[in-house]
Design a protein around this motif. Structure first.
Motif, PDB file in Angstrom:
ATOM      1  N   PRO A  50       2.785  -9.070 -66.202  1.00 39.70           N
ATOM      2  CA  PRO A  50       2.966 -10.425 -65.602  1.00 39.70           C
ATOM      3  C   PRO A  50       4.081 -11.502 -66.047  1.00 39.70           C
ATOM      4  O   PRO A  50       4.247 -11.442 -67.212  1.00 39.70           O
ATOM      5  CB  PRO A  50       1.646 -10.972 -65.748  1.00 39.70           C
ATOM      6  N   ALA A  51       4.460 -12.210 -64.946  1.00 41.86           N
ATOM      7  CA  ALA A  51       5.628 -13.118 -65.456  1.00 41.86           C
ATOM      8  C   ALA A  51       4.794 -14.502 -66.111  1.00 41.86           C
ATOM      9  O   ALA A  51       3.677 -14.793 -65.711  1.00 41.86           O
ATOM     10  CB  ALA A  51       6.144 -13.752 -64.318  1.00 41.86           C
ATOM     11  N   ILE A  52       5.419 -14.623 -67.196  1.00 42.66           N
ATOM     12  CA  ILE A  52       4.907 -15.858 -67.917  1.00 42.66           C
ATOM     13  C   ILE A  52       5.904 -16.935 -68.235  1.00 42.66           C
ATOM     14  O   ILE A  52       5.496 -17.952 -68.803  1.00 42.66           O
ATOM     15  CB  ILE A  52       4.394 -15.436 -69.316  1.00 42.66           C
ATOM     16  N   VAL A  53       6.822 -16.999 -67.597  1.00 46.20           N
ATOM     17  CA  VAL A  53       7.730 -18.207 -67.365  1.00 46.20           C
ATOM     18  C   VAL A  53       7.981 -18.654 -66.023  1.00 46.20           C
ATOM     19  O   VAL A  53       7.948 -18.143 -65.165  1.00 46.20           O
ATOM     20  CB  VAL A  53       9.410 -17.352 -67.887  1.00 46.20           C
ATOM     21  N   PRO A  54       7.881 -19.993 -66.196  1.00 49.12           N
ATOM     22  CA  PRO A  54       7.929 -20.577 -64.671  1.00 49.12           C
ATOM     23  C   PRO A  54       9.552 -20.305 -64.093  1.00 49.12           C
ATOM     24  O   PRO A  54      10.262 -20.121 -64.761  1.00 49.12           O
ATOM     25  CB  PRO A  54       8.004 -22.121 -65.000  1.00 49.12           C
ATOM     26  N   GLY A  55       9.265 -20.145 -62.764  1.00 47.24           N
ATOM     27  CA  GLY A  55      10.554 -19.968 -61.894  1.00 47.24           C
ATOM     28  C   GLY A  55      11.286 -21.250 -61.637  1.00 47.24           C
ATOM     29  O   GLY A  55      10.875 -22.385 -62.119  1.00 47.24           O
ATOM     30  N   ASP A  56      11.928 -21.173 -60.447  1.00 53.32           N
ATOM     31  CA  ASP A  56      12.973 -22.316 -60.016  1.00 53.32           C
ATOM     32  C   ASP A  56      12.559 -22.755 -58.463  1.00 53.32           C
ATOM     33  O   ASP A  56      13.295 -23.228 -57.996  1.00 53.32           O
ATOM     34  CB  ASP A  56      14.329 -21.983 -60.143  1.00 53.32           C
ATOM     35  N   ARG A  57      11.412 -21.930 -57.906  1.00 55.19           N
ATOM     36  CA  ARG A  57      11.162 -22.295 -56.701  1.00 55.19           C
ATOM     37  C   ARG A  57       9.833 -23.428 -56.308  1.00 55.19           C
ATOM     38  O   ARG A  57       9.294 -23.401 -55.337  1.00 55.19           O
ATOM     39  CB  ARG A  57      10.811 -21.001 -56.053  1.00 55.19           C
ATOM     40  N   PHE A  58       9.708 -24.153 -57.316  1.00 55.28           N
ATOM     41  CA  PHE A  58       8.542 -25.207 -57.280  1.00 55.28           C
ATOM     42  C   PHE A  58       8.662 -26.066 -55.836  1.00 55.28           C
ATOM     43  O   PHE A  58       7.908 -26.186 -55.175  1.00 55.28           O
ATOM     44  CB  PHE A  58       8.472 -25.884 -58.505  1.00 55.28           C
ATOM     45  N   LEU A  59      10.141 -26.764 -55.810  1.00 56.22           N
ATOM     46  CA  LEU A  59      10.195 -27.609 -54.754  1.00 56.22           C
ATOM     47  C   LEU A  59      10.315 -26.750 -53.354  1.00 56.22           C
ATOM     48  O   LEU A  59       9.834 -27.406 -52.515  1.00 56.22           O
ATOM     49  CB  LEU A  59      11.675 -28.249 -54.936  1.00 56.22           C
ATOM     50  N   THR A  60      10.690 -25.583 -53.394  1.00 54.99           N
ATOM     51  CA  THR A  60      10.619 -24.997 -52.130  1.00 54.99           C
ATOM     52  C   THR A  60       9.407 -24.623 -51.780  1.00 54.99           C
ATOM     53  O   THR A  60       8.810 -24.656 -50.510  1.00 54.99           O
ATOM     54  CB  THR A  60      11.574 -23.501 -52.329  1.00 54.99           C
ATOM     55  N   ASN A  61       8.345 -24.217 -52.655  1.00 51.36           N
ATOM     56  CA  ASN A  61       7.034 -23.941 -52.214  1.00 51.36           C
ATOM     57  C   ASN A  61       6.287 -25.197 -51.821  1.00 51.36           C
ATOM     58  O   ASN A  61       5.378 -24.976 -50.892  1.00 51.36           O
ATOM     59  CB  ASN A  61       6.335 -23.511 -53.564  1.00 51.36           C
ATOM     60  N   VAL A  62       6.611 -26.314 -52.643  1.00 50.51           N
ATOM     61  CA  VAL A  62       5.892 -27.732 -52.202  1.00 50.51           C
ATOM     62  C   VAL A  62       6.543 -27.988 -50.838  1.00 50.51           C
ATOM     63  O   VAL A  62       5.605 -28.413 -50.072  1.00 50.51           O
ATOM     64  CB  VAL A  62       6.222 -28.676 -53.276  1.00 50.51           C
TER      65      VAL A  62
END
Length: 299
Positions: free
Chosen positions: A67-79
């Motif tokens: 499983p991924a354990i490092v945060p991605g870069d799509r937080f603003l897109t998901n919000v």
């Protein structure tokens, strides 16, 4: 002549007063204590971290092995997707949760502290029976009164409005019992009687003597009430489900409904709905510990 033995010196007795006088918080913690606390903190914080990782990732993050354990870069897109959904009303739900939680918390602090003062320091007929009845209500599950409560709110015409969510929580039995116990152990009877002799009314005694003494308890009760009201799901779902102004927990459940659930949206919404609680608990955590400890050590 018989020899007289010299008197014994009780050297170990000197250490006892030092040990008996030391407070528990003055005792240094050992390696295993820190290790246990660190492991407990990791287990408690991991769900929040995992929620943050998925909320910042794409749809493939859940299917990755390992499983991924490092945060991605799509937080603003998901919000942005969460707030733009037409059938969820997520922004309105956050505003509604703030309104409901603030009003309920303010009401609980006022009415429960006032009732606790009456039960603790005022003498009136039937006070013990009433206090026993209040305590017994704590043993009744809330689910047993859902149907009756829904009927009452329907008779008043409040179903589907925020009034139906606010009204049942304006005062709580736990708050009355907690404030009564804290006032009983914190405010001396002599102080109340001296204020009476000086001509102070009941409300003046409550405002000038009782309230300043119970600030730690008010902070504890306020934080617990705000968190419980914010996290309440069952009753808001029943009375506000299908309306255009749900609470935050109902909105998060709407994100998870449907035939195909997009978990990055669900966890992004859950993270946004959890953030105000984390901030409040971080700011008021010391007040909670202080209020609980003061209520425990008073006699």
């Amino acid at each position: 002549m018989t020899a007289v033995a010299p008197p014994r010196t009780a050297a170990p007795a000197r250490r006892r007063p030092r040990l008996m006088g030391r407070a528990p918080q003055d005792t240094a913690a050992g390696f295993w204590s820190y290790l246990f606390l660190a492991v407990t903190m990791l287990f408690a914080a991991f769900p929040l971290y995992w929620m943050f990782v998925i909320a910042t990732s794409d749809d493939e993050a859940l299917a990755k092995l390992p499983p991924a354990i490092v945060p991605g870069d799509r937080f603003l897109t998901n919000v942005e997707e969460v707030f733009s959904l037409q059938d969820v009303y997520f922004a309105a739900s956050l505003v509604n949760s703030v309104i409901v939680s603030t009003v309920v918390t303010a009401s609980v602090l006022f009415f429960c502290s006032l009732a606790g003062f009456a039960f603790a320091k005022l003498r009136f007929r039937g006070s013990r029976a009433l206090m026993l009845f209040v305590v017994l209500t704590l043993t009744v599950p809330n689910q047993l009164g859902i149907v009756a409560l829904y009927i009452v709110m329907g008779k008043l015409g409040w179903n589907g409005t925020l009034l139906a969510v606010i009204a049942p929580g304006l005062v709580t039995a736990f708050g009355v019992f907690y404030m009564r116990q804290f006032i009983l152990n914190t405010v001396p009877d002599e102080l109340v009687e001296s204020a009476r002799v000086d001509g102070a009314t009941t409300m003046r005694v409550y405002g000038t003597i009782v309230l300043p003494a119970i600030r730690p308890a008010l902070a504890v009760l306020g934080l617990l009430t705000f968190v419980a009201t914010w996290n309440d799901f069952q009753w808001p779902l029943i009375t506000l489900g299908g309306t255009d102004f749900p609470t935050s927990m109902v909105a998060v459940s709407d994100l998870a409904s449907g035939n195909y659930v997009i978990y990055r949206r669900v966890l992004a919404g859950a993270l946004i709905a959890t953030a105000p609680l984390l901030v409040m608990l971080f700011i008021g955590g010391r007040q909670i510990v202080r209020g609980i400890m003061e209520g425990a050590v008073k006699s």
